[in-house]
Motif scaffolding. Structure first.
Motif, short mmCIF file in Angstrom:
data_model
loop_
_atom_site.label_atom_id
_atom_site.label_comp_id
_atom_site.label_asym_id
_atom_site.label_seq_id
_atom_site.Cartn_x
_atom_site.Cartn_y
_atom_site.Cartn_z
N GLY A 43 34.44 20.79 33.32
CA GLY A 43 35.34 21.22 32.27
C GLY A 43 35.35 20.32 31.05
O GLY A 43 35.94 20.66 30.02
N LEU A 44 34.72 19.17 31.15
CA LEU A 44 34.66 18.23 30.03
C LEU A 44 33.34 18.38 29.28
O LEU A 44 32.35 18.82 29.86
N PRO A 45 33.33 17.97 28.03
CA PRO A 45 32.04 17.94 27.32
C PRO A 45 31.25 16.69 27.73
O PRO A 45 31.18 15.71 26.98
N ALA A 46 30.69 16.71 28.91
CA ALA A 46 30.00 15.54 29.46
C ALA A 46 28.57 15.47 28.94
O ALA A 46 27.89 16.48 28.79
N THR A 47 28.12 14.27 28.71
CA THR A 47 26.74 14.04 28.29
C THR A 47 25.81 14.25 29.50
O THR A 47 26.27 14.20 30.65
N GLY A 80 28.09 13.86 38.39
CA GLY A 80 27.91 15.18 38.99
C GLY A 80 26.88 15.19 40.09
O GLY A 80 27.16 15.53 41.24
N VAL A 81 25.66 14.79 39.75
CA VAL A 81 24.57 14.82 40.72
C VAL A 81 24.66 13.62 41.68
O VAL A 81 24.62 13.79 42.90
N GLY A 82 24.80 12.42 41.13
CA GLY A 82 24.79 11.22 41.97
C GLY A 82 26.04 11.05 42.81
O GLY A 82 26.00 11.11 44.04
N PHE A 83 27.17 10.85 42.13
CA PHE A 83 28.42 10.56 42.84
C PHE A 83 28.89 11.75 43.68
O PHE A 83 29.08 11.62 44.89
N CYS A 84 29.07 12.91 43.05
CA CYS A 84 29.57 14.07 43.80
C CYS A 84 28.56 14.57 44.83
O CYS A 84 28.94 15.01 45.91
#
Length: 118
Positions: free
Chosen positions: A52-56, A64-68
Motif C-alpha cells: 500500500g506504500l509507494p515503496a522503491t 517484501g521478497v526477503g523479509f516477508c
C-alpha cells in the motif's frame, strides 16, 4: 544489488519466523499450529502495508521478497495441515486451512488500508 537486499531481509525474517513460531507455540498445549498461523498473518500484514506504500524497488526487495518471504511459510502450513489430516483431526485441519486463508487475506487488507491512510 537486489540480491543482497533480498538476502539481508531473509537473514532477519527467517530467524524471526523461528523465534515467533516457538514463542507462540510454547504458549499453547495443542496440536494446532498456532505459531505458523501467527507468522503467516504477521507477514501478510507487513506485506499489505508495503504493497500500500509507494515503496522503491530496493525496499520491496528487502522487505517484501526477503523479509516477508523468509518470515512466512506456505510449505510449513501445508505440511502441518497434512499432519493434522494424518492424525485424523479433520476439524483442526479444516480450521487451519480456513483460518489461515481468511486471516492472511484480512491482514493483508488491513495492511493496505493502513498504508493508504498514512
Amino acid at each position: 544489488m537486489n540480491v543482497v537486499l533480498v538476502a539481508a531481509g531473509a537473514a532477519v525474517g527467517a530467524p524471526l519466523r523461528y523465534l515467533l513460531d516457538r514463542f507462540v507455540q510454547a504458549r499453547h498445549d495443542s496440536v494446532f499450529p498456532w505459531g505458523t498461523l501467527a507468522v503467516n498473518v504477521v507477514g501478510s500484514l507487513v506485506l499489505g502495508v508495503l504493497a500500500g506504500l509507494p515503496a522503491t524497488p530496493g525496499l520491496s526487495a528487502l522487505l517484501g521478497v526477503g523479509f516477508c518471504g523468509a518470515l512466512t511459510t506456505y510449505s510449513t502450513f501445508s505440511y502441518e495441515t497434512l499432519r493434522l489430516l494424518q492424525q485424523r483431526t479433520y476439524l483442526l485441519a479444516t480450521l487451519n486451512a480456513g483460518v489461515s486463508l481468511v486471516a492472511g487475506l484480512g491482514a493483508a487488507y488491513v495492511g493496505i488500508t493502513v498504508a493508504a491512510a498514512l
